[in-house]
Design an enzyme around this catalytic site. Sequence first.
Site, mmCIF file in Angstrom:
data_model
loop_
_atom_site.group_PDB
_atom_site.id
_atom_site.type_symbol
_atom_site.label_atom_id
_atom_site.label_comp_id
_atom_site.label_asym_id
_atom_site.label_seq_id
_atom_site.Cartn_x
_atom_site.Cartn_y
_atom_site.Cartn_z
ATOM 1 C CG HIS A 245 -0.122 0.173 2.530
ATOM 2 N ND1 HIS A 245 0.553 -0.876 3.129
ATOM 3 C CD2 HIS A 245 0.134 1.260 3.310
ATOM 4 C CE1 HIS A 245 1.172 -0.439 4.214
ATOM 5 N NE2 HIS A 245 0.936 0.849 4.340
ATOM 6 C CG ASP A 247 1.833 5.084 4.778
ATOM 7 O OD1 ASP A 247 1.304 3.964 4.625
ATOM 8 O OD2 ASP A 247 2.841 5.268 5.483
ATOM 9 C CG HIS A 303 5.144 1.078 2.724
ATOM 10 N ND1 HIS A 303 4.635 2.229 2.143
ATOM 11 C CD2 HIS A 303 4.540 0.987 3.934
ATOM 12 C CE1 HIS A 303 3.777 2.806 2.959
ATOM 13 N NE2 HIS A 303 3.685 2.061 4.065
ATOM 14 N NE ARG A 313 9.320 -5.071 11.304
ATOM 15 C CZ ARG A 313 8.480 -4.283 10.642
ATOM 16 N NH1 ARG A 313 7.249 -4.677 10.355
ATOM 17 N NH2 ARG A 313 8.864 -3.085 10.233
HETATM 18 O O1 LIG Z 1 5.164 -2.376 9.888
HETATM 19 C C1 LIG Z 1 5.685 -1.774 8.979
HETATM 20 O O2 LIG Z 1 6.884 -1.808 8.766
HETATM 21 C C2 LIG Z 1 4.839 -0.954 8.049
HETATM 22 C C3 LIG Z 1 3.649 -0.316 8.705
HETATM 23 C C4 LIG Z 1 2.874 0.513 7.740
HETATM 24 O O3 LIG Z 1 3.144 0.537 6.583
HETATM 25 C C5 LIG Z 1 1.730 1.315 8.202
HETATM 26 O O4 LIG Z 1 1.367 1.266 9.403
HETATM 27 O O5 LIG Z 1 1.169 2.049 7.361
HETATM 28 FE FE LIG Z 2 2.179 2.176 5.548
#
Ligand SMILES: O=C(O)CCC(=O)C(=O)O
Ligand SMILES: [Fe+2]
Length: 393
Positions: A245, A247, A303, A313
């Site tokens: 996605h 942001d 990403h 994680r």
């Molecule tokens: O956990 C991650 O590394 C990415 C999190 C992410 O892309 C988000 O919260 O929008």
């Molecule tokens: Fe994100």
Amino acid sequence: MPSRLADAFRAHPVHLQPKHLHDFTSLKELPDSYKWASDEDQYRAQPDPAHHEPVPVVDLSDPNALEEIGHACRRWGVFQVVNHGVPTTVLDRMENVAKGFFSLPAHQKLKAARSPDGISGYGLARISSFFPKLMWSEGFTMVGSPLEHFQRVWPHDYTQFCDAVEEYDKQMQKLAQTLMWLMLGSLGITKEDLNWANNSNSTTTTTPRGGPKKEVAAGSSSAAIQLNHYPACPDPDRAMGLAPHTDSTLLTILHQSNTSGLQVLRDDGARWVTVPPIRGGLVVHIGDLLHILSNGLCPSVVHRAVVNRDRNRISIAYLHGPPSNVRISPVQKLVGPSQPPLYRAVTWNEYLGTKAKHFNKALSSVRLCAAAPINGLVDAKDQKNNNNAVKVG
Ligand SMILES: O=C(O)CCC(=O)C(=O)O
Ligand SMILES: [Fe+2]
């Protein structure tokens, strides 16, 4: 149109509710509902090539930082920052809030469940509803004070958790403003070019724990904090932590625990490149709104998060956006006869609603001009018939 960030999703309730979350720790095998296979091949977790050019790391105390940020913004849409001024203790404390919350038993976490049309609280990733398979993660979103949720979850010691969030928010607001002006400055954009930004110094996300709700000053920017948890997974190659996605922000500042999982899409969608955690470092993503503001000069980076077999994680995203009443459009300075505006004006709330409806097609749905670059993403539902779909690996 909703005027508060908290109302952005009222018209787009999600049907996947926290009760659909499995108790990850009890699963010794990956259930079918979490197996991203066959139809979702493009999104399957794959190792990235070891010797790919790494995501840029910018030392904010370096005299060349502006130039390096400019390069990273145009070429990558993502970079890491070190020497950014946010104390490691503040990052660690916030990580402990996330760890404390996600390690609670399911019935405790559900006390803070997000409502179907709400924005704050515990639940599955909102984008889950666009995919036929579930993601191996859980999240907690904070827009405004987490006080009510935290009181329900930790009736006796919520104050220490609220304090950690408040301090994190304060530090991130400051850093987000600094980064924003460095990023815009690298494109030759000054405060005079953005009239809404002139009085947007006083931003606020969370409110003091016991105190009255702070009034958000006119023109102040808005933000949300997203805690993500990716439990250790019995079959990481077939699971997906968070699907690809972009942001919907101006910019996102991401803290990741010392376990890798974040990957960014490179080489026109040919490769995923891992963003390795740096102790005390922070990842900065360009979001869709900065992409619009820059008239397409800075890509909003695609990403995703992959998962690990043996390690949990945590990631913490600070989602920074403009004041809710401001319409974001390509900056006049970057528009001319040979560079027509690529996008129409949108407020953050309006764009969040568009994203909730169209997901990865949201940017193209506000596009004015066919030439605007889009990042190669297509809705998972369209993938079967689309030859230009993202290829992974
Ligand atoms: O956990 C991650 O590394 C990415 C999190 C992410 O892309 C988000 O919260 O929008
Ligand atoms: Fe994100």
